[in-house]
Design a protein around this motif. Sequence first.
Motif, PDB file in Angstrom:
ATOM      1  N   ASP A 116       0.828  -1.224   0.000  1.00 44.57           N
ATOM      2  CA  ASP A 116       0.000   0.000   0.000  1.00 44.57           C
ATOM      3  C   ASP A 116       0.856   1.266   0.000  1.00 44.57           C
ATOM      4  N   TYR A 117       2.186   1.117  -0.054  1.00 43.20           N
ATOM      5  CA  TYR A 117       3.039   2.307  -0.122  1.00 43.20           C
ATOM      6  C   TYR A 117       3.281   2.638  -1.600  1.00 43.20           C
ATOM      7  N   ASP A 118       2.333   3.374  -2.174  1.00 45.40           N
ATOM      8  CA  ASP A 118       2.386   3.578  -3.633  1.00 45.40           C
ATOM      9  C   ASP A 118       2.802   4.996  -3.997  1.00 45.40           C
ATOM     10  N   ARG A 119       3.392   5.722  -3.025  1.00 47.53           N
ATOM     11  CA  ARG A 119       3.750   7.122  -3.283  1.00 47.53           C
ATOM     12  C   ARG A 119       5.132   7.272  -3.897  1.00 47.53           C
ATOM     13  N   ALA A 120       6.046   6.422  -3.487  1.00 44.77           N
ATOM     14  CA  ALA A 120       7.428   6.631  -3.900  1.00 44.77           C
ATOM     15  C   ALA A 120       8.238   5.353  -3.777  1.00 44.77           C
ATOM     16  N   CYS A 121       9.341   5.312  -4.514  1.00 41.67           N
ATOM     17  CA  CYS A 121      10.303   4.223  -4.401  1.00 41.67           C
ATOM     18  C   CYS A 121      11.629   4.727  -4.957  1.00 41.67           C
ATOM     19  N   VAL A 122      12.675   4.544  -4.205  1.00 38.43           N
ATOM     20  CA  VAL A 122      13.994   5.025  -4.639  1.00 38.43           C
ATOM     21  C   VAL A 122      14.952   3.840  -4.773  1.00 38.43           C
ATOM     22  N   HIS A 123      16.174   4.109  -5.218  1.00 39.18           N
ATOM     23  CA  HIS A 123      17.132   3.024  -5.443  1.00 39.18           C
ATOM     24  C   HIS A 123      17.987   2.709  -4.223  1.00 39.18           C
ATOM     25  N   ALA A 124      18.127   3.707  -3.329  1.00 37.29           N
ATOM     26  CA  ALA A 124      18.939   3.452  -2.129  1.00 37.29           C
ATOM     27  C   ALA A 124      18.692   4.518  -1.080  1.00 37.29           C
ATOM     28  N   PHE A 125      18.888   4.123   0.176  1.00 35.04           N
ATOM     29  CA  PHE A 125      18.923   5.047   1.308  1.00 35.04           C
ATOM     30  C   PHE A 125      20.315   4.953   1.928  1.00 35.04           C
ATOM     31  N   ILE A 126      20.871   6.100   2.291  1.00 37.14           N
ATOM     32  CA  ILE A 126      22.178   6.101   2.962  1.00 37.14           C
ATOM     33  C   ILE A 126      21.966   6.457   4.429  1.00 37.14           C
ATOM     34  N   ASP A 127      22.375   5.543   5.309  1.00 37.12           N
ATOM     35  CA  ASP A 127      22.183   5.707   6.746  1.00 37.12           C
ATOM     36  C   ASP A 127      23.111   6.808   7.279  1.00 37.12           C
ATOM     37  N   ALA A 128      22.510   7.742   8.048  1.00 35.83           N
ATOM     38  CA  ALA A 128      23.292   8.879   8.546  1.00 35.83           C
ATOM     39  C   ALA A 128      24.154   8.518   9.750  1.00 35.83           C
ATOM     40  N   LYS A 129      23.851   7.422  10.415  1.00 37.71           N
ATOM     41  CA  LYS A 129      24.623   7.033  11.606  1.00 37.71           C
ATOM     42  C   LYS A 129      25.790   6.111  11.275  1.00 37.71           C
ATOM     43  N   THR A 130      25.686   5.394  10.125  1.00 37.16           N
ATOM     44  CA  THR A 130      26.736   4.426   9.793  1.00 37.16           C
ATOM     45  C   THR A 130      27.348   4.665   8.407  1.00 37.16           C
ATOM     46  N   GLY A 131      26.664   5.395   7.540  1.00 32.61           N
ATOM     47  CA  GLY A 131      27.125   5.565   6.166  1.00 32.61           C
ATOM     48  C   GLY A 131      26.811   4.351   5.297  1.00 32.61           C
ATOM     49  N   THR A 132      26.126   3.354   5.868  1.00 29.70           N
ATOM     50  CA  THR A 132      25.777   2.152   5.107  1.00 29.70           C
ATOM     51  C   THR A 132      24.757   2.492   4.026  1.00 29.70           C
TER      52      THR A 132
ATOM     53  N   TRP B 130      10.439   5.688  -8.632  1.00 23.24           N
ATOM     54  CA  TRP B 130       9.448   6.758  -8.451  1.00 23.24           C
ATOM     55  C   TRP B 130      10.016   7.691  -7.394  1.00 23.24           C
ATOM     56  N   HIS B 131      10.971   8.518  -7.772  1.00 24.99           N
ATOM     57  CA  HIS B 131      11.667   9.293  -6.741  1.00 24.99           C
ATOM     58  C   HIS B 131      11.562  10.794  -6.904  1.00 24.99           C
ATOM     59  N   CYS B 132      11.189  11.285  -8.083  1.00 24.24           N
ATOM     60  CA  CYS B 132      11.308  12.734  -8.254  1.00 24.24           C
ATOM     61  C   CYS B 132      10.055  13.426  -8.777  1.00 24.24           C
ATOM     62  N   GLY B 133       8.971  12.674  -8.989  1.00 22.49           N
ATOM     63  CA  GLY B 133       7.721  13.308  -9.383  1.00 22.49           C
ATOM     64  C   GLY B 133       7.765  14.016 -10.725  1.00 22.49           C
ATOM     65  N   GLY B 134       8.569  13.511 -11.657  1.00 14.55           N
ATOM     66  CA  GLY B 134       8.657  14.128 -12.985  1.00 14.55           C
ATOM     67  C   GLY B 134       9.311  13.183 -13.969  1.00 14.55           C
ATOM     68  N   SER B 135       9.637  13.691 -15.155  1.00 10.49           N
ATOM     69  CA  SER B 135      10.198  12.835 -16.201  1.00 10.49           C
ATOM     70  C   SER B 135      11.601  12.342 -15.843  1.00 10.49           C
ATOM     71  N   GLY B 136      12.197  12.926 -14.806  1.00  9.95           N
ATOM     72  CA  GLY B 136      13.497  12.448 -14.323  1.00  9.95           C
ATOM     73  C   GLY B 136      13.449  10.986 -13.911  1.00  9.95           C
ATOM     74  N   ASN B 137      12.262  10.475 -13.581  1.00  9.20           N
ATOM     75  CA  ASN B 137      12.142   9.054 -13.251  1.00  9.20           C
ATOM     76  C   ASN B 137      12.460   8.168 -14.457  1.00  9.20           C
ATOM     77  N   ASP B 138      12.306   8.713 -15.661  1.00 12.64           N
ATOM     78  CA  ASP B 138      12.604   7.944 -16.877  1.00 12.64           C
ATOM     79  C   ASP B 138      14.098   7.899 -17.185  1.00 12.64           C
ATOM     80  N   SER B 139      14.848   8.817 -16.609  1.00 12.45           N
ATOM     81  CA  SER B 139      16.259   8.936 -16.974  1.00 12.45           C
ATOM     82  C   SER B 139      17.213   8.733 -15.794  1.00 12.45           C
ATOM     83  N   HIS B 140      16.777   9.112 -14.595  1.00 16.18           N
ATOM     84  CA  HIS B 140      17.685   9.125 -13.451  1.00 16.18           C
ATOM     85  C   HIS B 140      17.306   8.061 -12.423  1.00 16.18           C
ATOM     86  N   LEU B 141      18.330   7.501 -11.779  1.00 19.36           N
ATOM     87  CA  LEU B 141      18.022   6.752 -10.573  1.00 19.36           C
ATOM     88  C   LEU B 141      18.135   7.708  -9.395  1.00 19.36           C
ATOM     89  N   GLY B 142      17.502   7.357  -8.280  1.00 19.15           N
ATOM     90  CA  GLY B 142      17.405   8.272  -7.148  1.00 19.15           C
ATOM     91  C   GLY B 142      17.929   7.669  -5.861  1.00 19.15           C
TER      92      GLY B 142
END
Length: 240
Positions: free
Chosen positions: A59-75, A87-99
């Motif tokens: 049911d989380y259909d708002r967004a999806c990105v390629h990675a999260f970087i942890d601020a406490k470990t850098g992982t 689905w990361h930027c709400g525009g045509s950048g989703n067709d060209s860029h990873l997020g």
Amino acid sequence: MELIESYLTNNPCFQANVSQADGRYALFQTRGPLGLMLHSVGCAQPRAEVFCKNWNRADYDRACVHAFIDAKTGTVRQTLPWNFRGWHCGGSGNDSHLGVELCESDAIRYEGGARFTVLDRQTALADCRRGYEAAVELFALLCGKYGLDPKSAVCSHREGGKRGIASGHADPEHYWSGLGAPYSMEGFRADVAKALATMPQTGPLYRVQVGAFRNRAYAEAYLRQVQAHFPEAFLKTEAN
Ligand SMILES: [Zn+2]
């Protein structure tokens, strides 16, 4: 840089890629990214695994990105194969860029929109720096993998918005400037270029092969089975 694979297989975006819901997914998967977009999460949550848990739902259909970087470990938690359409930027950048999302320090408190108060500057700057340095390394790796020039292929969500390929957001520059951190997108691109230049580009290439067939139909059938578990698997024809 430590990278952990935590694909958001339940997220509808992942499913749209698996079923290649329309031609944009198939195109992104065969061609790969043409650019890399840097985001920050816009809330005081430093832990990547929290986002992985919250976003890995049907049911989380708002967004999806390629990675999260942890601020406490850098992982780096990789949440989509790099060649999936996100689905990361709400525009045509989703067709060209990873997020990729930088998680933000919990030593800040949001006051609404992109405004926040800094509760503990030293901790917040250390969290910010950890994420920044991991992002430099990850973006250099991805530029190398996809033959991208950091100077032209790397942008922020904010820059994407200005170019008309993303929604109007302020990240991640608002995070850096709100903390008084010494970072900018110009500097980020320069740091990625520097990291890319010092990365080993030669040496042996290790491939993993899982099958070899004389019959193309058998090969394609087997590929589909492999891709159910490893979406980046592909078919290569060799003359011999
Ligand atoms: Zn963003």
